[in-house]
Scaffold this motif. Structure first.
Motif, PDB file in Angstrom:
ATOM      1  N   GLY A  61       0.820  -1.207   0.000  1.00 36.64           N
ATOM      2  CA  GLY A  61       0.000   0.000   0.000  1.00 36.64           C
ATOM      3  C   GLY A  61       0.852   1.255   0.000  1.00 36.64           C
ATOM      4  N   PHE A  62       1.857   1.284   0.858  1.00 42.97           N
ATOM      5  CA  PHE A  62       2.714   2.461   0.924  1.00 42.97           C
ATOM      6  C   PHE A  62       3.648   2.562  -0.289  1.00 42.97           C
ATOM      7  N   ALA A  63       4.018   1.422  -0.865  1.00 42.66           N
ATOM      8  CA  ALA A  63       4.843   1.454  -2.078  1.00 42.66           C
ATOM      9  C   ALA A  63       4.062   2.066  -3.238  1.00 42.66           C
ATOM     10  N   ARG A  64       2.785   1.732  -3.329  1.00 38.40           N
ATOM     11  CA  ARG A  64       1.957   2.308  -4.392  1.00 38.40           C
ATOM     12  C   ARG A  64       1.772   3.805  -4.179  1.00 38.40           C
ATOM     13  N   LEU A  65       1.617   4.215  -2.923  1.00 41.45           N
ATOM     14  CA  LEU A  65       1.520   5.641  -2.628  1.00 41.45           C
ATOM     15  C   LEU A  65       2.808   6.344  -3.037  1.00 41.45           C
ATOM     16  N   ARG A  66       3.943   5.759  -2.706  1.00 42.97           N
ATOM     17  CA  ARG A  66       5.225   6.369  -3.044  1.00 42.97           C
ATOM     18  C   ARG A  66       5.359   6.545  -4.557  1.00 42.97           C
ATOM     19  N   ARG A  67       4.980   5.521  -5.303  1.00 36.00           N
ATOM     20  CA  ARG A  67       5.076   5.640  -6.766  1.00 36.00           C
ATOM     21  C   ARG A  67       4.151   6.733  -7.289  1.00 36.00           C
ATOM     22  N   ARG A  68       2.984   6.854  -6.691  1.00 39.72           N
ATOM     23  CA  ARG A  68       2.032   7.885  -7.129  1.00 39.72           C
ATOM     24  C   ARG A  68       2.591   9.278  -6.855  1.00 39.72           C
ATOM     25  N   LEU A  69       3.184   9.476  -5.693  1.00 40.33           N
ATOM     26  CA  LEU A  69       3.735  10.789  -5.354  1.00 40.33           C
ATOM     27  C   LEU A  69       4.975  11.095  -6.189  1.00 40.33           C
ATOM     28  N   ALA A 108       5.478  10.282  -9.127  1.00 42.85           N
ATOM     29  CA  ALA A 108       5.082  10.549 -10.512  1.00 42.85           C
ATOM     30  C   ALA A 108       4.557  11.973 -10.711  1.00 42.85           C
ATOM     31  N   VAL A 109       4.365  12.712  -9.626  1.00 39.99           N
ATOM     32  CA  VAL A 109       3.872  14.095  -9.754  1.00 39.99           C
ATOM     33  C   VAL A 109       4.982  14.968 -10.329  1.00 39.99           C
ATOM     34  N   PRO A 110       4.744  15.647 -11.446  1.00 42.68           N
ATOM     35  CA  PRO A 110       5.784  16.497 -12.034  1.00 42.68           C
ATOM     36  C   PRO A 110       6.164  17.626 -11.081  1.00 42.68           C
ATOM     37  N   LEU A 119       0.989  17.394  -4.803  1.00 39.83           N
ATOM     38  CA  LEU A 119       1.251  16.162  -4.059  1.00 39.83           C
ATOM     39  C   LEU A 119       0.051  15.798  -3.188  1.00 39.83           C
ATOM     40  N   GLY A 120      -0.578  16.808  -2.600  1.00 40.10           N
ATOM     41  CA  GLY A 120      -1.772  16.557  -1.791  1.00 40.10           C
ATOM     42  C   GLY A 120      -2.887  15.953  -2.623  1.00 40.10           C
ATOM     43  N   ARG A 121      -3.077  16.479  -3.825  1.00 36.86           N
ATOM     44  CA  ARG A 121      -4.120  15.941  -4.710  1.00 36.86           C
ATOM     45  C   ARG A 121      -3.804  14.502  -5.118  1.00 36.86           C
ATOM     46  N   ALA A 122      -2.513  14.228  -5.340  1.00 41.67           N
ATOM     47  CA  ALA A 122      -2.113  12.871  -5.706  1.00 41.67           C
ATOM     48  C   ALA A 122      -2.335  11.908  -4.544  1.00 41.67           C
TER      49      ALA A 122
END
Length: 206
Positions: A75-83, A85-87, A99-102
Motif C-alpha cells: 500500500g505504501f509502495a503504491r503511494l510512493r510511486r504515485r507521489l 510521478a507528480v511532475p 502532491l496533496g491531490r495525488a
C-alpha cells in the motif's frame, strides 16, 4: 491446493514476472479482505481466489503474517510511486498542493490498500520496524516539498519540516476518511479536502 486456470490471476500475472505475480496476488488478497473480512485471509481461500497453489503463496510470502505485512508495505509502495510521478513545479507551493491531490487520488483509487495502511482491517497485525520505515519513506517526497517551501520563504523559516509534513498528512487522512465514509454530500469531497489542507498550511505560512 488449487489447480491453475489459464484465465486465473496467477496464470495471467505469472507471464509478466515475479513482481507482477506478487502484486496481482496482493490485489486479490486486499479485495478479499475488503469483501469478506479477515477470515478470508487464509492461504486456502487466497489460493482459490488467485487460481494458484498454497505452495506458491508460501514461497512468495512465507505464512499468513507475511501476507499481512506485504499488504501493508505494498500500500505504501503504491503511494510512493504515485507521489514520485507528480511532475515537479518551479512554484514549491503549487508542487506541494499537487502532491496533496495525488495523495487523495491514490487513497480513493486504492481503497482496499488504504484501509490496510490506516486502519484495523487485519486484527492483531502490527507492522514491524521495517514496515514502518517503508511507510515513513513513502512520505519523503512530501517532506522534501515542505522543505522547499520553507527555503523559498513560502512557509516560515522556523517551521519544522517534519511537523509540517505530519500536520498535512493528518489533515489529508482525516478528510479522506470522512469522504470515504460518505459523510460529505456527493461531489464535495475534493472541495472539503482543499479547504482543510489549506487551513493546515496556514499555520506555517511566512
Amino acid at each position: 491446493m488449487s489447480a491453475t486456470s489459464p484465465t486465473s490471476v496467477f496464470a495471467q500475472a505469472q507471464a509478466l514476472g515475479e513482481e507482477a505475480l506478487r502484486a496481482a496476488v496482493l490485489d486479490t488478497a486486499a479485495a478479499l479482505l475488503a469483501a469478506e473480512g479477515p477470515a478470508a485471509l487464509s492461504m486456502r481461500r487466497l489460493a482459490a481466489a488467485a487460481g494458484c497453489s498454497t505452495t506458491v503463496l508460501y514461497r512468495l510470502f512465507g505464512a499468513k503474517d507475511g501476507i499481512a505485512a506485504a499488504l501493508y508495505r505494498e500500500g505504501f509502495a503504491r503511494l510512493r510511486r504515485r507521489l514520485d510521478a507528480v511532475p515537479s513545479d518551479e512554484d514549491p507551493a503549487a508542487y506541494l498542493a499537487a502532491l496533496g491531490r495525488a495523495y487523495r487520488a491514490n487513497a480513493l483509487e486504492e481503497p482496499n490498500f488504504y484501509s490496510i495502511m490506516h486502519g484495523e482491517a487485519i486484527p492483531g497485525f502490527t507492522p514491524d520496524e521495517e514496515s514502518r520505515a517503508a511507510a515513513a519513506a513513502s512520505l519523503d517526497v512530501l517532506r522534501r516539498a515542505a522543505r522547499a517551501c520553507v527555503e523559498a520563504g513560502v512557509l516560515r523559516a522556523d517551521a519544522d519540516v517534519d511537523e509540517v509534513t505530519d500536520t498535512l498528512w493528518a489533515a489529508a487522512h482525516g478528510v479522506i476518511s470522512l469522504e470515504r465514509g460518505g459523510h460529505f454530500p456527493a461531489g464535495l469531497g475534493e472541495e472539503r479536502f482543499r479547504t482543510l489542507t489549506r487551513a493546515a498550511v496556514t499555520a506555517f505560512l511566512a
